[in-house]
Write a protein that holds these residues in place. Structure first.
Motif, PDB file in Angstrom:
ATOM      1  N   SER A  33      43.527  -5.317  15.640  1.00 34.22           N
ATOM      2  CA  SER A  33      42.585  -5.649  14.344  1.00 34.22           C
ATOM      3  C   SER A  33      42.217  -6.355  13.978  1.00 34.22           C
ATOM      4  O   SER A  33      43.002  -7.446  14.351  1.00 34.22           O
ATOM      5  N   LYS A  34      41.604  -7.165  13.097  1.00 35.81           N
ATOM      6  CA  LYS A  34      41.937  -8.406  12.512  1.00 35.81           C
ATOM      7  C   LYS A  34      41.783  -7.791  11.025  1.00 35.81           C
ATOM      8  O   LYS A  34      40.863  -6.991  10.772  1.00 35.81           O
ATOM      9  N   GLU A  80      40.269 -17.456  12.640  1.00 37.03           N
ATOM     10  CA  GLU A  80      38.973 -18.361  12.487  1.00 37.03           C
ATOM     11  C   GLU A  80      38.480 -18.602  11.162  1.00 37.03           C
ATOM     12  O   GLU A  80      38.608 -17.890   9.897  1.00 37.03           O
ATOM     13  N   ASP A  81      37.414 -19.978  11.144  1.00 38.47           N
ATOM     14  CA  ASP A  81      36.887 -20.108   9.817  1.00 38.47           C
ATOM     15  C   ASP A  81      35.232 -20.108  10.224  1.00 38.47           C
ATOM     16  O   ASP A  81      35.106 -20.776  11.101  1.00 38.47           O
ATOM     17  N   ASN A  82      34.563 -19.411  10.107  1.00 35.99           N
ATOM     18  CA  ASN A  82      33.171 -19.338  10.106  1.00 35.99           C
ATOM     19  C   ASN A  82      32.578 -19.521   9.392  1.00 35.99           C
ATOM     20  O   ASN A  82      32.197 -17.938   8.661  1.00 35.99           O
ATOM     21  N   VAL A 135      33.874 -17.208   6.458  1.00 38.91           N
ATOM     22  CA  VAL A 135      34.346 -16.314   6.266  1.00 38.91           C
ATOM     23  C   VAL A 135      35.891 -16.909   7.376  1.00 38.91           C
ATOM     24  O   VAL A 135      35.356 -17.316   8.445  1.00 38.91           O
ATOM     25  N   ILE A 177      43.014 -12.382  13.521  1.00 33.61           N
ATOM     26  CA  ILE A 177      42.879 -11.761  14.631  1.00 33.61           C
ATOM     27  C   ILE A 177      44.107 -11.903  15.572  1.00 33.61           C
ATOM     28  O   ILE A 177      44.992 -12.820  15.437  1.00 33.61           O
ATOM     29  N   VAL A 181      40.074  -9.824   7.265  1.00 34.40           N
ATOM     30  CA  VAL A 181      38.277 -10.887   7.209  1.00 34.40           C
ATOM     31  C   VAL A 181      38.493 -11.339   5.682  1.00 34.40           C
ATOM     32  O   VAL A 181      39.463  -9.967   4.890  1.00 34.40           O
ATOM     33  N   ASN A 207      38.518 -15.163   9.820  1.00 33.75           N
ATOM     34  CA  ASN A 207      38.813 -14.097  10.210  1.00 33.75           C
ATOM     35  C   ASN A 207      40.670 -14.943  10.755  1.00 33.75           C
ATOM     36  O   ASN A 207      40.044 -15.426  11.753  1.00 33.75           O
ATOM     37  N   THR A 255      37.110 -13.615   2.551  1.00 34.01           N
ATOM     38  CA  THR A 255      35.482 -13.875   1.805  1.00 34.01           C
ATOM     39  C   THR A 255      35.670 -14.202   0.969  1.00 34.01           C
ATOM     40  O   THR A 255      35.622 -13.697   0.051  1.00 34.01           O
ATOM     41  N   SER A 280      39.245  -7.532   3.735  1.00 36.93           N
ATOM     42  CA  SER A 280      39.346  -6.252   4.632  1.00 36.93           C
ATOM     43  C   SER A 280      40.978  -6.688   5.802  1.00 36.93           C
ATOM     44  O   SER A 280      40.918  -7.268   5.949  1.00 36.93           O
TER      45      SER A 280
END
Length: 113
Positions: free
Chosen positions: A51-52, A36-38, A41, A45, A54, A43, A56, A67
Motif C-alpha cells: 500500500s501507500k 516521494e514528493d509530487n 502531495v 510507498i 498519502v 507519497n 496532502t 490517507s
C-alpha cells in the motif's frame, strides 16, 4: 480558522519538516519504504507493494489530510501547540506518521525526528 496565507506558511513548514524526517528515516529503513514528493502531495510507498500513505494539504478547509491504513486522518492547526494535530488523539503530524509507519511495518525502531 487560519487565513489562507497563514495556513500555507504553517503547512509548508510542517510538510517540509516531515519530508526531511522521512528522507532520514527512509535511509535507515533498508528499503521498507520510499518517500516521494509530487507537487505538494507526499507519497510513502512500501517496498513490498502492499500500500501507500498519502499526505496532502487541503487549503480550502485548512487541514492536512493523511490517507493511510484504509483510514483518512484530518489534522487541524493547533494555535496552542503550533502544530498540525489530530483532534481525536492530540498527535502531531510527525508523531502520527511515525505511529502509522511503525504499525504498518511492524517496526518499533522507526523514528521521525
Amino acid at each position: 480558522m487560519l487565513d489562507e496565507s497563514a495556513f500555507r506558511r504553517h503547512s509548508d513548514d510542517a510538510l517540509e519538516s516531515l519530508k526531511q524526517s522521512l528522507i532520514a528515516a527512509e535511509d535507515d529503513a533498508d528499503g521498507a519504504f520510499e518517500f516521494e514528493d509530487n507537487n505538494g502531495v507526499m507519497n510513502i510507498i512500501f517496498g513490498d507493494g502492499s500500500s501507500k500513505f498519502v499526505v496532502t494539504p487541503n487549503t480550502p478547509i485548512r487541514q492536512i489530510w493523511i490517507s493511510a491504513l484504509a483510514t483518512s486522518y484530518k489534522l487541524d492547526w493547533s494555535e496552542d501547540a503550533s502544530v498540525f494535530a489530530l483532534p481525536k488523539t492530540g498527535e502531531d503530524l510527525k508523531t502520527l506518521i511515525q505511529r502509522l509507519l511503525r504499525e504498518h511495518l511492524n517496526d518499533s525502531t522507526i523514528t521521525l525526528t
